[in-house]
Design an enzyme around this catalytic site. Structure first.
Site, PDB file in Angstrom:
ATOM      1  N   LYS A  35       0.837  -1.203   0.000  1.00 60.80           N
ATOM      2  CA  LYS A  35       0.000   0.000   0.000  1.00 60.80           C
ATOM      3  C   LYS A  35       0.875   1.257   0.000  1.00 60.80           C
ATOM      4  CE  LYS A  35      -0.461  -0.315   5.022  1.00 60.80           C
ATOM      5  NZ  LYS A  35      -1.321  -0.829   6.104  1.00 60.80           N
ATOM      6  N   TYR A 252      18.935  28.153  11.767  1.00 60.70           N
ATOM      7  CA  TYR A 252      17.743  28.836  12.284  1.00 60.70           C
ATOM      8  C   TYR A 252      17.546  28.570  13.768  1.00 60.70           C
ATOM      9  CZ  TYR A 252      16.124  29.707   7.498  1.00 60.70           C
ATOM     10  OH  TYR A 252      16.007  30.136   6.214  1.00 60.70           O
TER      11      TYR A 252
HETATM   12  C1  PLP Z   1      -0.607  -2.001   6.596  1.00 63.24           C
HETATM   13  C2  PLP Z   1      -1.239  -3.272   6.937  1.00 63.24           C
HETATM   14  C3  PLP Z   1      -0.446  -4.424   7.125  1.00 63.24           C
HETATM   15  C4  PLP Z   1       1.053  -4.389   7.092  1.00 63.24           C
HETATM   16  O1  PLP Z   1       1.505  -3.793   8.284  1.00 63.24           O
HETATM   17  P1  PLP Z   1       3.064  -3.693   8.621  1.00 63.24           P
HETATM   18  O2  PLP Z   1       3.109  -3.246  10.029  1.00 63.24           O
HETATM   19  O3  PLP Z   1       3.621  -2.676   7.679  1.00 63.24           O
HETATM   20  O4  PLP Z   1       3.631  -5.025   8.395  1.00 63.24           O
HETATM   21  C5  PLP Z   1      -1.097  -5.614   7.373  1.00 63.24           C
HETATM   22  N1  PLP Z   1      -2.456  -5.669   7.442  1.00 63.24           N
HETATM   23  C6  PLP Z   1      -3.230  -4.579   7.282  1.00 63.24           C
HETATM   24  C7  PLP Z   1      -4.717  -4.711   7.396  1.00 63.24           C
HETATM   25  C8  PLP Z   1      -2.659  -3.353   7.037  1.00 63.24           C
HETATM   26  O5  PLP Z   1      -3.430  -2.272   6.878  1.00 63.24           O
END
Ligand code: PLP
Length: 374
Positions: A35, A252
């Site tokens: 994702k 800064y």
């Molecule tokens: C993002 C996600 C994962 C993966 O999570 P990680 O901590 O990056 O391994 C797994 N299951 C769902 C439903 C997610 O949204």
């Protein structure tokens, strides 16, 4: 000359990390989670490294279509499922497996006139309290799903709220009690579940962040010893050097004052590149392969480093902001966030190069690289 900053993506590191995840959860099949454009790495760039996964999981329909267009024929899971009725036809057309977390999604599927059934993963809210059917309502949801003609296979899934600090039993016990006697493949583990909770491996695991070499806890030392490799290396160069006298300050806000003469390097990387502005003085960084620290405040296009440990460094010296020498999680820890956020927030203006598969050296220079298309 463009600014010397670049992000180097190493598909080979993803391949290696996926292999590790599969060895650890050896009884399970794996949905590689890509994702958010593969956690900022670029789906197309790392796609060749995913061949060893049995499935791919992501959120956006358009990303799912991209993955099918790349030639992926195995299961493809939409982790949040469909968002509107028209999505059902797309799910059918692209043979997507969809998470179903609410009655409204069941309504959409029930109303669909599709010829082919859609496989689903029925999602339980076992305590995370984001998406999913409550445990007491889960069996009824399953019965309803089973009666819907446009639904094919029904998998059973849930997601952990804190797989990272060891506390999953309360959720897993809830899940197990609620699905008792229900058929269907189970999927409950994210990266943390893969690394630390064998009891949660089940039929399918869903590793995300570890595929990119980052720690599920956001703490680099928690994954020491697993042999994860960084899939993204952010590099730049020193473009200026100042030699400061005691009591002079840097940048800064004058937040850092030197107490002794200090050579300070100015690095072409700032928060407009995705480096966190909240990174504190002391955040690790590597110059010419030597670990040192940033000093003073990160600005939009530049940050400053203490050159004391690398007196030979000067204008043109190479800098690793994060990668295999400085873990992205170390930078995140010093900035009050987690590696996930930094990887996803790499700015568009940073040029990305993809390392050749045959070139595993993290510190390798432009040689042997090709500029990624888009
Ligand atoms: C993002 C996600 C994962 C993966 O999570 P990680 O901590 O990056 O391994 C797994 N299951 C769902 C439903 C997610 O949204």
């Amino acid at each position: 000359m463009p600014r010397p900053i670049a992000a180097r993506i190493q598909p080979d590191a993803v391949r290696h990390n996926l292999q590790l995840a599969r060895q650890i959860a050896s009884g399970a099949r794996a949905f590689a989670v890509i994702k958010a454009n593969a956690y900022g790495h670029g789906i197309e760039r790392i796609y060749p490294a995913l061949a060893g996964a049995e499935g791919i999981a992501l959120l956006d329909l358009d990303e799912a279509v991209r993955v099918r267009e790349l030639g992926w024929t195995k299961p493809l899971l939409l982790l949040e499922g469909i968002f509107e009725p028209a999505d059902v036809e797309l799910a059918v057309a692209h043979r997507l497996t969809v998470a179903v977390h609410c009655d409204e999604q069941l309504d959409m599927l029930a109303a669909a006139k599709s010829q082919r059934p859609v496989d689903i993963q029925l999602k339980m809210n076992s305590g995370m309290n984001r998406l999913g059917f409550r445990p007491h309502a889960f069996r009824a949801a399953w019965e309803r799903a089973r009666g819907i003609r446009s639904i094919g296979a029904i998998g059973l899934m849930t997601h952990f709220a804190n797989a990272d600090d060891g506390q999953i039993d309360w959720q897993l016990d809830t899940f197990d009690a609620a699905v008792q006697g229900l058929p269907g493949e189970q999927s409950v583990s994210n990266s943390a579940g893969v690394l630390w909770h064998p009891r949660a491996h089940r039929d399918w695991v869903r590793p995300g962040t570890i595929l990119y070499g980052a720690s599920p806890t956001g703490v680099a030392r928690h994954v020491e010893g697993f042999g994860l490799r960084a899939a993204m290396t952010l590099t730049s160069r020193i473009i200026g050097v100042q030699t400061l006298a005691p009591q002079e300050t840097i940048g800064y806000g004058r937040t850092f004052e030197v107490d002794r003469p200090m050579r300070v390097g100015v690095v072409a990387c700032g928060y407009a590149d995705g480096y966190p502005r909240h990174a504190r003085t002391g955040t690790p960084i590597a110059v010419d392969g030597v670990r040192t620290r940033i000093v003073g405040r990160v600005s939009m296009d530049m940050l400053t480093v203490d050159l004391t440990p690398c007196p030979q460094a000067g204008i043109g010296s190479s800098v690793e902001l994060w990668g295999d020498q400085v873990r992205v999680d170390e930078v995140a820890e010093a900035s009050g966030t987690i590696g996930y956020e930094l990887m996803c927030a790499l700015a568009r203006r940073v040029p990305v190069v993809v390392a050749d598969a045959a070139d595993p050296a993290p510190a390798a220079q432009a040689h042997g690289e090709r500029v990624a298309a888009a």
